[in-house]
Design a protein around this motif. Structure first.
Motif, PDB file in Angstrom:
ATOM      1  N   VAL A  53       0.834  -1.205   0.000  1.00 23.30           N
ATOM      2  CA  VAL A  53       0.000   0.000   0.000  1.00 23.30           C
ATOM      3  C   VAL A  53       0.870   1.257   0.000  1.00 23.30           C
ATOM      4  N   CYS A  54       2.030   1.211   0.647  1.00 24.81           N
ATOM      5  CA  CYS A  54       2.945   2.360   0.584  1.00 24.81           C
ATOM      6  C   CYS A  54       3.423   2.571  -0.849  1.00 24.81           C
ATOM      7  N   GLY A  55       3.689   1.468  -1.565  1.00 18.88           N
ATOM      8  CA  GLY A  55       4.083   1.583  -2.963  1.00 18.88           C
ATOM      9  C   GLY A  55       2.947   2.078  -3.843  1.00 18.88           C
ATOM     10  N   LEU A  56       1.731   1.629  -3.574  1.00 18.63           N
ATOM     11  CA  LEU A  56       0.578   2.063  -4.364  1.00 18.63           C
ATOM     12  C   LEU A  56       0.393   3.572  -4.319  1.00 18.63           C
ATOM     13  N   PHE A  57       0.617   4.151  -3.128  1.00 14.76           N
ATOM     14  CA  PHE A  57       0.392   5.583  -2.965  1.00 14.76           C
ATOM     15  C   PHE A  57       1.684   6.391  -3.075  1.00 14.76           C
ATOM     16  N   GLY A  58       2.813   5.703  -3.139  1.00 16.88           N
ATOM     17  CA  GLY A  58       4.080   6.421  -3.240  1.00 16.88           C
ATOM     18  C   GLY A  58       4.366   7.265  -2.019  1.00 16.88           C
ATOM     19  N   ASP A  59       3.888   6.830  -0.852  1.00 13.57           N
ATOM     20  CA  ASP A  59       4.036   7.632   0.368  1.00 13.57           C
ATOM     21  C   ASP A  59       4.135   6.690   1.565  1.00 13.57           C
ATOM     22  N   TYR A  60       5.103   6.937   2.450  1.00 12.80           N
ATOM     23  CA  TYR A  60       5.330   6.076   3.607  1.00 12.80           C
ATOM     24  C   TYR A  60       4.963   6.768   4.922  1.00 12.80           C
ATOM     25  N   SER A  61       4.129   7.794   4.850  1.00 14.45           N
ATOM     26  CA  SER A  61       3.783   8.567   6.041  1.00 14.45           C
ATOM     27  C   SER A  61       3.085   7.735   7.111  1.00 14.45           C
ATOM     28  N   LEU A  62       2.351   6.708   6.702  1.00 11.19           N
ATOM     29  CA  LEU A  62       1.544   5.920   7.646  1.00 11.19           C
ATOM     30  C   LEU A  62       2.208   4.584   8.016  1.00 11.19           C
ATOM     31  N   TRP A  63       3.504   4.434   7.747  1.00 13.16           N
ATOM     32  CA  TRP A  63       4.102   3.114   7.921  1.00 13.16           C
ATOM     33  C   TRP A  63       4.130   2.678   9.387  1.00 13.16           C
ATOM     34  N   ILE A  64       4.200   3.629  10.325  1.00 12.25           N
ATOM     35  CA  ILE A  64       4.244   3.238  11.742  1.00 12.25           C
ATOM     36  C   ILE A  64       2.920   2.604  12.178  1.00 12.25           C
ATOM     37  N   PRO A  65       1.758   3.268  12.015  1.00 13.69           N
ATOM     38  CA  PRO A  65       0.508   2.577  12.382  1.00 13.69           C
ATOM     39  C   PRO A  65       0.257   1.334  11.538  1.00 13.69           C
ATOM     40  N   LEU A  66       0.699   1.347  10.289  1.00 12.57           N
ATOM     41  CA  LEU A  66       0.518   0.164   9.447  1.00 12.57           C
ATOM     42  C   LEU A  66       1.304  -1.019   9.984  1.00 12.57           C
ATOM     43  N   MET A  67       2.544  -0.796  10.399  1.00 14.85           N
ATOM     44  CA  MET A  67       3.375  -1.880  10.908  1.00 14.85           C
ATOM     45  C   MET A  67       2.837  -2.451  12.209  1.00 14.85           C
ATOM     46  N   ILE A  68       2.095  -1.655  12.947  1.00  9.48           N
ATOM     47  CA  ILE A  68       1.489  -2.136  14.197  1.00  9.48           C
ATOM     48  C   ILE A  68       0.162  -2.840  13.923  1.00  9.48           C
TER      49      ILE A  68
END
Length: 421
Positions: A378-393
């Protein structure tokens, strides 16, 4: 250098060169299928909106064409999706080379003529067959067939979702499920070549957008979305399996095709957002969000619940695909629904786009049982890693909840000899 050292140096050089070839062929195949499908799906969908009678013609033509191609060209064998790859990796059997054109062509035809699924599974199987082809060329490479298949799949996923990490994790979490030196080497080289191919052609992310920073006040709603996504992942898996395997659609093969095409036509007539992979509907929401009136909310709920059913009908009619696209579509609208309901009725100030991103990742994690694939995809789909912390949890939590409710996915249930009740 001793003779033994020369042998191992030559062996590893061959492995690395073969991995580069695998990465290029698989990446190019995925890129070609992606661009062709996006172009013609957009073109045909636009025509169907201007000339509504085409919605009667497209599904019948698409599924009929696949039916006759299978009969006349592809050895009268139906495509079984990722199940074929898993069977090949477990039994060490070779994937037939006709699987490359079969899945490529059938996936393309399915989506552009309105079949409510995507090209992701078609890419996985066709690239896996490319990886298996490399193992036929050199005697010592044959024992690494699974490694080549996994590397090719990783390269294909990298191209589709603009994310090397998604490719690597998908191969690990869903296909090989193990690590070794040879797996690491083949996968890293293949993915690097595929990523380089994307750089050369300057391919943008599918939903390229700039996400706003998340706030701690949204955490309770993140957790709520995770719980709903876990439940929905089970619903998606069960509904696809039940409709695809048990819903009576006619006893004669071509009659079954016509019945499924008719059902597709009816649903697409009332819900054009379900046409093809449905990514056009996500792009529309990102570009110009619809005001959340009562009718729009009802429509979103219906889209969320209908997408897996229509995907299953597409597959039951002979179309090529899987649950990747339905999970992405439903996850986006599920996140949008939660955010807008909270904003409207609980006075929250949530960012709908952020919840669409979270929804996609969490539903993918729940339906594929692959949390890290979902995060980086999903980070690749949007080209943005801003939400990776809540996503990883949240993605591992959602996968855990979903697997506790129902421990199988559409890809592995046949391996467990489980009868769906």
């Amino acid at each position: 250098m001793t003779l033994k050292n020369k042998y191992y140096s030559t062996k590893w050089l061959t492995v690395l060169l073969a991995s580069a070839v695998v990465g290029f062929l698989a990446g190019f195949t995925g890129l070609l299928l992606k661009q062709l499908t996006e172009h013609f799906e957009q073109l045909f969908f636009a025509q169907s909106q201007q000339r509504s009678y085409l919605l009667v013609f497209f599904p019948v033509f698409g599924l009929s064409l696949i039916f006759f191609l299978r009969k006349q060209l592809f050895k009268n064998k139906e495509n079984k999706g990722i199940r074929e790859v898993l069977d090949a990796t477990l039994s060490k059997k070779k994937l037939s080379l006709y699987k490359i054109p079969s899945h490529f062509i059938n996936g393309f035809i399915t989506v552009i003529f309105g079949g409510s699924t995507g090209i992701e599974v078609s890419t996985v199987v066709s690239t896996a067959a490319i990886g298996g082809l490399i193992a036929r060329k050199e005697h010592f490479l044959k024992k690494y067939q699974n490694e080549w298949m996994g590397a090719a799949i990783a390269a294909g996923i990298t191209v589709l979702f603009h994310s090397p990490l998604a490719g690597l994790f998908f191969s690990y979490e869903n296909i090989l499920k193990r690590r070794s030196k040879i797996i690491t080497a083949t996968h890293l080289v293949a993915v690097a070549v595929a990523w380089g191919l994307l750089w050369v052609v300057d391919e943008p992310p599918l939903f390229a957008t700039h996400l706003q920073a998340w706030k701690y006040e949204a955490l309770p709603y993140f957790l709520l979305l995770a719980g709903i996504a876990a439940l929905y992942g089970v619903y998606l898996t069960r509904s696809v399996l039940l409709v695809k395997n048990f819903f009576p659609m006619g006893h004669k093969p071509y009659g079954n095709v016509l019945i499924c095409a008719a059902l597709l036509t009816v649903f697409l007539w009332f819900f054009p957002e379900l046409y093809g992979d449905g990514y056009h509907a996500i792009k529309d929401q990102l570009a110009a969000p619809s005001p959340m009136t009562a009718w729009v909310l009802i429509n979103v709920v219906l889209l969320i619940f209908l997408k897996p059913l229509l995907a299953a009908i597409t597959l039951r009619g002979g179309g090529d695909g899987g649950v990747f696209a339905p999970s992405i579509f439903a996850g986006a609208f599920l996140g949008l629904l939660v955010a807008n309901l909270a904003n409207t009725y609980a006075g929250a100030a949530l960012i709908p786009t952020n919840f669409m991103v979270l929804g996609i990742a969490l539903v993918l994690s729940a339906s594929l049982h692959a949390p890290f694939t979902a995060v980086f995809l999903v980070c690749g789909l949007f080209g943005d890693y801003s939400l990776w912390i809540p996503l990883m949890i949240l993605a591992p939590i959602t996968r855990w909840m979903s697997s506790r409710l129902y421990p199988y996915t559409v890809y592995n249930i046949h391996l467990k000899s489980v009868k769906i009740k």
